[in-house]
Enzyme design. Structure first.
Site, PDB file in Angstrom:
ATOM      1  N   CYS A 181       0.827  -1.206   0.000  1.00  0.00           N
ATOM      2  CA  CYS A 181       0.000   0.000   0.000  1.00  0.00           C
ATOM      3  C   CYS A 181       0.864   1.260   0.000  1.00  0.00           C
ATOM      4  CB  CYS A 181      -0.860   0.041   1.248  1.00  0.00           C
ATOM      5  SG  CYS A 181      -1.834  -1.429   1.504  1.00  0.00           S
TER       6      CYS A 181
ATOM      7  N   ARG B  43       4.997   0.919  -6.106  1.00  0.00           N
ATOM      8  CA  ARG B  43       4.977   0.083  -4.903  1.00  0.00           C
ATOM      9  C   ARG B  43       4.067  -1.133  -5.082  1.00  0.00           C
ATOM     10  NH1 ARG B  43       6.667   2.516  -0.081  1.00  0.00           N
ATOM     11  NH2 ARG B  43       5.201   1.271   1.096  1.00  0.00           N
TER      12      ARG B  43
ATOM     13  N   TRP C  80      -2.981  -2.535  -1.674  1.00  0.00           N
ATOM     14  CA  TRP C  80      -2.489  -3.825  -2.146  1.00  0.00           C
ATOM     15  C   TRP C  80      -3.198  -4.851  -1.273  1.00  0.00           C
ATOM     16  CZ3 TRP C  80       0.661  -8.087  -0.843  1.00  0.00           C
ATOM     17  CH2 TRP C  80       1.353  -8.693  -1.891  1.00  0.00           C
TER      18      TRP C  80
ATOM     19  N   ASN D 237      -1.709   1.829   6.006  1.00  0.00           N
ATOM     20  CA  ASN D 237      -0.789   0.898   5.358  1.00  0.00           C
ATOM     21  C   ASN D 237      -0.295  -0.049   6.443  1.00  0.00           C
ATOM     22  OD1 ASN D 237       1.343  -0.314   4.067  1.00  0.00           O
ATOM     23  ND2 ASN D 237       2.518   1.557   3.728  1.00  0.00           N
ATOM     24  N   GLY D 238      -0.350  -1.350   6.224  1.00  0.00           N
ATOM     25  CA  GLY D 238       0.108  -2.296   7.242  1.00  0.00           C
ATOM     26  C   GLY D 238      -0.970  -3.335   7.508  1.00  0.00           C
TER      27      GLY D 238
ATOM     28  N   GLU E  31      20.792 -14.152  -9.114  1.00  0.00           N
ATOM     29  CA  GLU E  31      20.222 -12.825  -9.323  1.00  0.00           C
ATOM     30  C   GLU E  31      19.664 -12.696 -10.747  1.00  0.00           C
ATOM     31  OE1 GLU E  31      19.138 -10.565  -7.672  1.00  0.00           O
ATOM     32  OE2 GLU E  31      19.120  -8.788  -8.930  1.00  0.00           O
TER      33      GLU E  31
ATOM     34  N   LYS F 247      15.758 -11.872 -11.639  1.00  0.00           N
ATOM     35  CA  LYS F 247      15.387 -10.727 -12.477  1.00  0.00           C
ATOM     36  C   LYS F 247      14.489 -11.175 -13.603  1.00  0.00           C
ATOM     37  CE  LYS F 247      16.155  -8.196 -10.581  1.00  0.00           C
ATOM     38  NZ  LYS F 247      16.678  -7.788  -9.327  1.00  0.00           N
TER      39      LYS F 247
ATOM     40  N   GLU G 254      10.933 -12.233 -12.408  1.00  0.00           N
ATOM     41  CA  GLU G 254      10.154 -11.093 -11.904  1.00  0.00           C
ATOM     42  C   GLU G 254       9.491 -10.290 -13.004  1.00  0.00           C
ATOM     43  OE1 GLU G 254      13.474  -9.081  -9.734  1.00  0.00           O
ATOM     44  OE2 GLU G 254      11.804  -8.445  -8.487  1.00  0.00           O
TER      45      GLU G 254
ATOM     46  N   HIS H 279      23.345 -33.699 -11.400  1.00  0.00           N
ATOM     47  CA  HIS H 279      22.750 -34.419 -10.265  1.00  0.00           C
ATOM     48  C   HIS H 279      21.224 -34.319 -10.279  1.00  0.00           C
ATOM     49  CE1 HIS H 279      26.665 -35.267  -8.636  1.00  0.00           C
ATOM     50  NE2 HIS H 279      26.995 -34.011  -8.890  1.00  0.00           N
TER      51      HIS H 279
ATOM     52  N   LYS I  22       7.280  -2.954  -4.476  1.00  0.00           N
ATOM     53  CA  LYS I  22       8.659  -2.507  -4.311  1.00  0.00           C
ATOM     54  C   LYS I  22       9.120  -2.684  -2.878  1.00  0.00           C
ATOM     55  CE  LYS I  22      12.495  -0.585  -5.601  1.00  0.00           C
ATOM     56  NZ  LYS I  22      13.418  -1.490  -6.295  1.00  0.00           N
TER      57      LYS I  22
END
Ligand code: F6R
Length: 612
Positions: free
Chosen positions: A2, A27, A74, A100-101, A487, A491, A494, A510, A607
């Protein structure tokens, strides 16, 4: 997650609030809303979907109020819908709240309020807040200036969980109240105006002077004042902090997307992060730290704890600290660390990496480490963020605001800062040798080499065109290259939604090699001269099974073997991730562009992940 925006000043609030919400879009959110104080009371407009939907609601342009609160939601409690969108009001429509939370005890509070005659119109946890405020407000017989503040405080003290809250009321048309606990919120201030936001970039174009709030500090904002109170409502003094970021740092500056801009900002981000800490012929300086030889020699372990990309930077940090300082170092995912009862005591140093400084799991892991007696060190990009208020020490990457959801320049800045930190530890421990001077020189040369890397990647978009329709990509590497493989894989998934995996190249046979066939792309990173031949043999195995291959290397390899090879500049292995990740960032970027996706705001992602 949020986002919150607020305005109190002399201008019409609505356009400022909408602009702020648009700047918080990165966000992640699914609905948006605003509430303003109008002549005839509180107005509220909200809807599910994008901020654009909100700004098209009939009548929104007619709002005249100069005080308002706004929110992007959100969804956590209840699906995205108009009813569940914020702001929420109490039953009497006297108080408007954005939050928010997460309110963990909302069921209990709902029951309490229900028993006292309140009705709920949404499925959210937030709706208990305006009703609790109403409950306390109507029980208070004193009609003085602090009545609203007292009611907000009583309501807030009933809440368990995390929150950043803005409250406006038809009973007090000149003020707004804000408070936070474990959720981000900053107040930007300038003459006759105060701005509130979940993070700095959203209001950077209005001011660079900010108040940063600690948990459970209450603020009464008027047009030209901000009065701060502790949780017992004693007045407290607070100074503003001036943020160095300039407004254009939060703009696209001619780039098509923030992500592309941020990839290209990496030379500057690295230069700024190294700053004056490191130079060729002077000792390394960390003014923020006061570690001495006795303390560092007493350490039994260092934990590096973080999430996602920041955790991948931690892996490069571990490599440098263990190899240079010989201190055993473990890297943990914050969401696991906090529940796995890690062995920590006063001889443990815990390092927490977080670009935003607001990641709930990382902050919780930090609090746990403190309770167990460890010293805690935060590595973050945001001055005054929650993590810096909790940690014993904080050091900063100076990457500037990172707006794209997929982290790029924050990662490379974290890797460089951790390397400088490792060098600093060796300096204190007196365990460095002449080779360390070469590492220093290589670090200082990084901005130039990233520029070169960006140049050699110019046609990686062509390779992306060849493979963007495929469904599976494998990233392979050995040693430090494996950390970069992780990484690169993150990326790609995402922002392109292509399934990808990363493996230590030697692990392939393996198990995972069973998946390799035509139609699969294998990307391998080979920057370690001692391991390159072994990785080439692994790639040979995937070529035989029909995979397409992309190799990122600074070694001499037989390029004819591979479908595409990108030769990056040679550098010290400790910092090679900073160069080898660049082609992977660009590869993910171009794949997502080929697929026509929104690279800056990938689906389902936020974010700053401020809930567990
Ligand atoms: C990936 C990404 C995330 C973050 C993670 C931690 O591109 O951005 O994996 O790295 O959510 O966020 P911070 O660093 O803000 O704690």
């Amino acid at each position: 997650m949020c986002g919150i925006v607020g305005y109190i000043g002399t201008k019409k609030a609505t356009p400022i609030l909408i602009n702020g919400l648009l700047r918080l879009e990165y966000r992640g959110y699914d609905s948006a809303g605003i509430s303003t104080i109008e002549k005839d009371g509180l107005s509220i407009m909200k809807d599910k979907g994008r901020v654009k939907n909100l700004s098209n609601i009939p009548g929104i342009d007619d709002l005249e109020g100069t005080i308002g609160i706004a929110h992007t939601r959100w969804a956590t409690h209840g699906k995205p819908s108009k009813e569940n969108s914020h702001p929420h009001m109490d039953n009497s429509k006297s108080f408007s709240v954005v939050h928010n939370g997460i309110i963990e005890n909302y069921n209990e509070l709902r029951k309490f309020l229900g028993d006292n005659g309140y009705t709920f119109y949404s499925e959210t946890d937030t709706e208990v807040i305006p009703n609790l405020i109403h409950y306390y407000y109507s029980k208070d017989n004193n009609n003085d200036d602090e009545k609203l503040l007292r009611a907000v405080r009583s309501a807030v003290l009933d809440l368990k969980g995390s929150f950043a809250i803005e409250v406006i009321s038809k009973f007090d048309k000149d003020n707004m109240i804000v408070v936070r606990k474990d959720s981000p919120l900053v107040i930007g201030t300038c003459e006759d105006e105060n701005y509130i936001s979940s993070d700095i970039p959203a209001i950077l174009s209005f001011t660079r002077d900010f108040y940063l709030l600690n948990d459970l500090e209450f603020v009464v904002l008027s047009r030209n004042n901000a009065t701060f109170y502790d949780k017992d409502l004693n007045k407290i003094e607070k100074d503003t902090k001036t943020i160095e970021w300039n407004a254009s740092a939060a703009e696209k500056d001619g780039y098509e997307d923030y992500m592309l801009k941020e990839i290209h900002e990496q030379p500057t981000a690295i230069r700024e992060t190294i700053g004056s800490k490191l130079s060729e012929d002077a000792p390394i300086e960390f003014d923020e730290l006061n570690f001495n030889k006795e303390y560092l020699s007493s350490l039994n372990k260092i934990y590096i704890v973080a999430c996602g990309t920041a955790m991948h930077a931690g892996l490069a940090g571990k490599n440098a600290i263990e190899k240079l300082c010989k201190i055993p170092t473990e890297v943990d995912i914050a969401s696991e660390f906090r529940y796995r009862d890690p062995i920590i005591d006063d001889k443990t140093l815990c390092i927490f990496i977080s670009q935003s400084g607001e990641t709930a799991d990382t902050i919780a892991a930090l609090k746990l480490s403190k309770e167990k007696g460890a010293k805690t060190l935060a590595v973050t990009n945001v001055i005054g963020s929650s993590i810096t208020r909790e940690a014993d020490y904080s050091i900063y990457t100076h990457a500037g605001p990172e707006i794209a959801v997929a982290s790029t320049k924050a990662y490379t800045s974290q890797v460089v800062l951790l390397n400088v930190l490792a060098l600093y530890f060796t300096q204190i421990l007196g365990c460095g040798d002449a080779k360390l001077n070469d590492l220093k020189k290589d670090i200082l040369d990084l901005p130039r080499k990233i520029e070169e890397t960006l140049k050699v990647c110019e046609n990686i978009g062509e390779f992306a065109k060849e493979v963007y329709q495929e469904h599976d990509v494998f990233f392979l590497g050995r040693g430090i290259d494996e950390t970069v493989a992780k990484e690169g894989s993150l990326k790609l998934k995402e922002i392109s939604y292509i399934h990808s995996e990363s493996y230590a190249a030697g692990e392939l046979k393996h198990g995972p090699i069973a998946l390799i066939e035509a139609g699969i792309t294998v990307i391998s990173i080979m920057t370690d001269s001692k391991l390159v031949e072994k990785t080439v043999s692994n790639i040979q195995e995937v070529i035989t099974r029909g995979a397409k291959t992309l190799v990122i290397t600074n070694q001499k390899v037989d390029q004819k073997m591979f479908d595409k090879t990108i030769v990056i500049p040679d550098t010290n292995p400790f910092i090679s991730p900073i160069l080898s990740v660049v082609p992977l960032q660009l590869f993910a970027y171009y794949i997502a562009k080929e697929k026509g996706l929104d690279v800056d705001k990938p689906r389902n992602l936020a974010k700053s992940v401020t809930v567990e």
